[in-house]
Design an enzyme around this catalytic site. Structure first.
Site, PDB file in Angstrom:
ATOM      1  N   GLU A   1      29.866  47.809 -27.451  1.00  0.00           N
ATOM      2  CA  GLU A   1      31.187  47.169 -27.317  1.00  0.00           C
ATOM      3  C   GLU A   1      31.552  46.336 -28.543  1.00  0.00           C
ATOM      4  O   GLU A   1      32.692  46.359 -29.011  1.00  0.00           O
ATOM      5  CB  GLU A   1      31.183  46.268 -26.069  1.00  0.00           C
ATOM      6  CG  GLU A   1      32.480  45.542 -25.818  1.00  0.00           C
ATOM      7  CD  GLU A   1      33.610  46.470 -25.397  1.00  0.00           C
ATOM      8  OE1 GLU A   1      33.590  46.968 -24.272  1.00  0.00           O
ATOM      9  OE2 GLU A   1      34.524  46.712 -26.216  1.00  0.00           O
TER      10      GLU A   1
ATOM     11  N   GLU B   1      33.277  38.479 -45.659  1.00  0.00           N
ATOM     12  CA  GLU B   1      31.892  38.802 -45.973  1.00  0.00           C
ATOM     13  C   GLU B   1      31.547  38.010 -47.233  1.00  0.00           C
ATOM     14  O   GLU B   1      32.451  37.588 -47.966  1.00  0.00           O
ATOM     15  CB  GLU B   1      31.778  40.308 -46.267  1.00  0.00           C
ATOM     16  CG  GLU B   1      32.129  41.217 -45.089  1.00  0.00           C
ATOM     17  CD  GLU B   1      31.130  41.119 -43.952  1.00  0.00           C
ATOM     18  OE1 GLU B   1      29.928  41.054 -44.216  1.00  0.00           O
ATOM     19  OE2 GLU B   1      31.569  41.073 -42.794  1.00  0.00           O
TER      20      GLU B   1
ATOM     21  N   ASP C   1      35.614  48.418 -43.325  1.00  0.00           N
ATOM     22  CA  ASP C   1      35.241  47.846 -42.028  1.00  0.00           C
ATOM     23  C   ASP C   1      36.260  48.262 -40.952  1.00  0.00           C
ATOM     24  O   ASP C   1      35.891  48.666 -39.841  1.00  0.00           O
ATOM     25  CB  ASP C   1      35.170  46.316 -42.155  1.00  0.00           C
ATOM     26  CG  ASP C   1      34.765  45.639 -40.851  1.00  0.00           C
ATOM     27  OD1 ASP C   1      33.625  45.874 -40.413  1.00  0.00           O
ATOM     28  OD2 ASP C   1      35.588  44.912 -40.264  1.00  0.00           O
TER      29      ASP C   1
ATOM     30  N   LYS D   1      35.929  50.937 -37.582  1.00  0.00           N
ATOM     31  CA  LYS D   1      36.367  50.641 -36.205  1.00  0.00           C
ATOM     32  C   LYS D   1      37.319  51.728 -35.693  1.00  0.00           C
ATOM     33  O   LYS D   1      37.230  52.168 -34.549  1.00  0.00           O
ATOM     34  CB  LYS D   1      37.012  49.254 -36.156  1.00  0.00           C
ATOM     35  CG  LYS D   1      35.986  48.147 -36.402  1.00  0.00           C
ATOM     36  CD  LYS D   1      36.633  46.795 -36.635  1.00  0.00           C
ATOM     37  CE  LYS D   1      35.563  45.737 -36.891  1.00  0.00           C
ATOM     38  NZ  LYS D   1      36.099  44.483 -37.405  1.00  0.00           N
TER      39      LYS D   1
ATOM     40  N   GLY E   1      33.151  36.551 -35.531  1.00  0.00           N
ATOM     41  CA  GLY E   1      32.390  35.322 -35.340  1.00  0.00           C
ATOM     42  C   GLY E   1      31.133  35.611 -34.529  1.00  0.00           C
ATOM     43  O   GLY E   1      31.120  36.526 -33.694  1.00  0.00           O
TER      44      GLY E   1
HETATM   45  P1  NHO Z   1      23.734  38.855 -40.893  1.00  0.00           P
HETATM   46  O1  NHO Z   1      23.951  37.395 -40.693  1.00  0.00           O
HETATM   47  O2  NHO Z   1      23.634  39.418 -42.258  1.00  0.00           O
HETATM   48  O3  NHO Z   1      22.405  39.234 -40.071  1.00  0.00           O
HETATM   49  C1  NHO Z   1      21.777  40.478 -40.107  1.00  0.00           C
HETATM   50  C2  NHO Z   1      20.292  40.201 -40.078  1.00  0.00           C
HETATM   51  O4  NHO Z   1      19.582  41.416 -39.909  1.00  0.00           O
HETATM   52  C3  NHO Z   1      19.792  39.591 -41.385  1.00  0.00           C
HETATM   53  O5  NHO Z   1      19.041  38.434 -41.053  1.00  0.00           O
HETATM   54  C4  NHO Z   1      18.889  40.679 -41.981  1.00  0.00           C
HETATM   55  O6  NHO Z   1      17.807  40.139 -42.673  1.00  0.00           O
HETATM   56  C5  NHO Z   1      18.416  41.394 -40.736  1.00  0.00           C
HETATM   57  N1  NHO Z   1      17.974  42.770 -40.964  1.00  0.00           N
HETATM   58  C6  NHO Z   1      18.581  43.733 -41.684  1.00  0.00           C
HETATM   59  N2  NHO Z   1      17.864  44.883 -41.628  1.00  0.00           N
HETATM   60  C7  NHO Z   1      16.788  44.633 -40.851  1.00  0.00           C
HETATM   61  C8  NHO Z   1      15.676  45.407 -40.397  1.00  0.00           C
HETATM   62  N3  NHO Z   1      15.545  46.682 -40.714  1.00  0.00           N
HETATM   63  N4  NHO Z   1      14.750  44.821 -39.597  1.00  0.00           N
HETATM   64  C9  NHO Z   1      14.872  43.530 -39.239  1.00  0.00           C
HETATM   65  N5  NHO Z   1      15.903  42.734 -39.620  1.00  0.00           N
HETATM   66  C10 NHO Z   1      16.846  43.283 -40.412  1.00  0.00           C
HETATM   67  O7  NHO Z   1      24.880  39.713 -40.160  1.00  0.00           O
HETATM   68  P2  NHO Z   1      25.627  39.323 -38.785  1.00  0.00           P
HETATM   69  O8  NHO Z   1      26.927  38.684 -39.061  1.00  0.00           O
HETATM   70  O9  NHO Z   1      24.660  38.659 -37.879  1.00  0.00           O
HETATM   71  O10 NHO Z   1      25.970  40.793 -38.227  1.00  0.00           O
HETATM   72  C11 NHO Z   1      25.011  41.534 -37.514  1.00  0.00           C
HETATM   73  C12 NHO Z   1      25.632  42.854 -37.090  1.00  0.00           C
HETATM   74  O11 NHO Z   1      26.755  42.583 -36.250  1.00  0.00           O
HETATM   75  C13 NHO Z   1      26.169  43.693 -38.273  1.00  0.00           C
HETATM   76  O12 NHO Z   1      25.949  45.049 -38.010  1.00  0.00           O
HETATM   77  C14 NHO Z   1      27.663  43.373 -38.243  1.00  0.00           C
HETATM   78  O13 NHO Z   1      28.462  44.399 -38.806  1.00  0.00           O
HETATM   79  C15 NHO Z   1      27.869  43.287 -36.736  1.00  0.00           C
HETATM   80  N6  NHO Z   1      29.098  42.621 -36.374  1.00  0.00           N
HETATM   81  C16 NHO Z   1      29.329  41.334 -36.774  1.00  0.00           C
HETATM   82  C17 NHO Z   1      30.574  40.758 -36.516  1.00  0.00           C
HETATM   83  C18 NHO Z   1      30.800  39.325 -36.927  1.00  0.00           C
HETATM   84  O14 NHO Z   1      31.848  38.724 -36.628  1.00  0.00           O
HETATM   85  N7  NHO Z   1      29.823  38.683 -37.580  1.00  0.00           N
HETATM   86  C19 NHO Z   1      31.557  41.549 -35.870  1.00  0.00           C
HETATM   87  C20 NHO Z   1      31.229  42.821 -35.385  1.00  0.00           C
HETATM   88  C21 NHO Z   1      29.995  43.346 -35.648  1.00  0.00           C
HETATM   89  O15 NHO Z   1      33.617  41.745 -34.734  1.00  0.00           O
HETATM   90  C22 NHO Z   1      33.001  41.202 -35.842  1.00  0.00           C
HETATM   91  C23 NHO Z   1      33.619  41.794 -37.114  1.00  0.00           C
HETATM   92  O16 NHO Z   1      33.974  42.927 -37.141  1.00  0.00           O
HETATM   93  C24 NHO Z   1      33.655  40.919 -38.318  1.00  0.00           C
HETATM   94  C25 NHO Z   1      34.488  41.537 -39.480  1.00  0.00           C
HETATM   95  N8  NHO Z   1      33.937  41.106 -40.770  1.00  0.00           N
HETATM   96  C26 NHO Z   1      35.946  41.081 -39.364  1.00  0.00           C
HETATM   97  O17 NHO Z   1      36.627  41.477 -38.403  1.00  0.00           O
HETATM   98  O18 NHO Z   1      36.419  40.316 -40.260  1.00  0.00           O
END
Ligand code: NHO
Length: 369
Positions: free
Chosen positions: A150, A217, A228, A232, A350
């Site tokens: 989701e 980012e 991005d 979606k 977020g």
């Molecule tokens: P981070 O903070 O970079 O964290 C990812 C972590 O995974 C890092 O600590 C990294 O070291 C670890 N990692 C990477 N590869 C690994 C592996 N093989 N084994 C173990 N650890 C590993 O990223 P986020 O922000 O926590 O994001 C995590 C996931 O959620 C990503 O796939 C991101 O695309 C997804 N996500 C985030 C958001 C958000 O708001 N932060 C959203 C959706 C999905 O709806 C949001 C969105 O689309 C934001 C977008 N930029 C916008 O609309 O403006």
């Protein structure tokens, strides 16, 4: 209900928020009998070799202590560990790692459930999408694990579940359009506000502000290139029945000026961006002259099979123009809803709201066990 094992890979922004929400859920629902058996970062992992629950209140300190080991190698070592768990396993992928996403079919076909906000598995090559769903219990494999994602669109907003329910109840999707990026939403709401007065800020200044506030980012080019949003749209199109080959198989309007495509760093890019302010101001003023505002949107038309991502102008009275802050808005035009679309709107980016979408998916798996 059997003891359910949770394996968390990725403990960054979303991962940390997820662990905190999971701890709260487990406390409120002791009968769910959840045991977290793996918390992994790229460099270190906590692995419960005897499958007893890890402590969700001290995981961060534990990960920094001698209790942490090297991460399990994917997919083989991780698969062997998870398969040997004495009960169902839910793998939570909170990374953006494409190679891990490529292992989903293997995990699913071994009965391991997957919940994730990682867009890579569902928006890359169509072959991977088909392999994931062919291996999953909710894609036709009765021996497979369930897969839910989701939070890959609209963070915690009920976008994919709404779309699936429309399709499963027999409605016909005609068109989906909206603002799918929190970053782009914030940028255009501040660059081209409804009253036309942004205090004289150019586009580059708005990008810098969005970066300083943590909306973009780390490298704003990853938002401005439109990929991005294209990812979606790819997911929504596939769930609507359109076989989109990849997120680059349809037109994407990048907001990175051509001469800056080769900028060596985010700083170099931001320094150069101001020189192109005039282009964006012209687009904004042309829209204003028509009583409209410019916004960065994605749309898909099921009938014409057209998918596109880029700038469009919207009448100031429209719901897209009236959006606030970094909100997302997604309008579903369907046969049942006619010209008056079903609209989902709210915070679309977020850590907390994204983690909520992931935990909601984990609960969906629990309800099916
Ligand atoms: P981070 O903070 O970079 O964290 C990812 C972590 O995974 C890092 O600590 C990294 O070291 C670890 N990692 C990477 N590869 C690994 C592996 N093989 N084994 C173990 N650890 C590993 O990223 P986020 O922000 O926590 O994001 C995590 C996931 O959620 C990503 O796939 C991101 O695309 C997804 N996500 C985030 C958001 C958000 O708001 N932060 C959203 C959706 C999905 O709806 C949001 C969105 O689309 C934001 C977008 N930029 C916008 O609309 O403006």
């Amino acid at each position: 209900m059997p003891n359910v094992h949770v394996a968390i890979i990725g403990a960054g922004g979303v991962g940390k928020a997820f662990i905190s929400q999971l701890a709260g859920y487990a406390t409120r629902n002791p009968s769910a009998s959840l045991a977290t058996i793996l918390i992994s970062r790229s460099s270190k992992a906590l692995v419960s070799r005897d499958y007893s629950p890890l402590n969700l209140n001290s995981w961060s300190q534990d990960l920094a202590s001698a209790a942490a080991t090297a991460p399990l190698a994917y997919p083989t070592e991780a698969l062997e560990f998870l398969k040997a768990a004495p009960g169902p396993v839910i793998l939570v992928d909170n990374t953006s790692d494409e190679s891990l996403a490529k292992s989903y079919p293997l995990f699913l076909s071994n009965g391991i459930h997957i919940v994730t906000p990682n867009k890579k598995g569902f928006s890359s090559d169509i072959g991977l999408w088909k392999d994931i769903y062919a291996a999953a219990a909710n894609g036709g494999n009765p021996k497979g694990g369930y897969v839910f994602h989701e939070a890959t669109v609209g963070a915690g907003l009920p976008v994919l579940s709404t779309l699936k329910e429309l399709v499963e109840t027999g409605d016909k999707i005609e068109k989906i359009e909206g603002i799918f990026s929190g970053t782009m939403s914030f940028l255009f709401n501040s660059f081209a506000p409804l009253d036309g007065n942004n205090g004289g800020k150019g586009f580059a200044a708005c990008v810098k502000e969005a970066q300083q506030l943590g909306y973009t980012e780390p490298d704003p080019r990853d938002d401005l290139n439109g990929l991005d949003v294209a990812r979606k749209l790819t997911i929504l199109a596939r769930l609507s029945g359109l076989e989109v080959a990849s997120p680059t198989s349809f037109p994407i309007q990048s907001l990175i000026p051509g001469p800056l495509e080769s900028a060596k760093s985010a700083d170099e890019f931001l320094e150069g961006l101001g020189a192109f302010d005039g282009d964006m101001t012209k687009i904004k003023e042309e829209a204003e002259a028509k009583g409209a505002v410019v916004r960065y949107v994605g749309s898909l038309n099921v009938e014409t099979k057209e998918v596109k991502v880029g700038l469009q102008t919207f009448d100031k009275g429209s719901s897209i123009a009236g959006l606030k802050g970094s909100d997302n808005i997604i309008s579903f035009y369907t046969e049942r809803y006619g010209g008056n679309p079903l609209i989902v709107q709210g915070a679309g980016a977020g850590a907390d709201v994204t983690a909520m979408g992931v935990l909601g998916d984990l609960i969906k798996v629990l309800q099916r066990l």
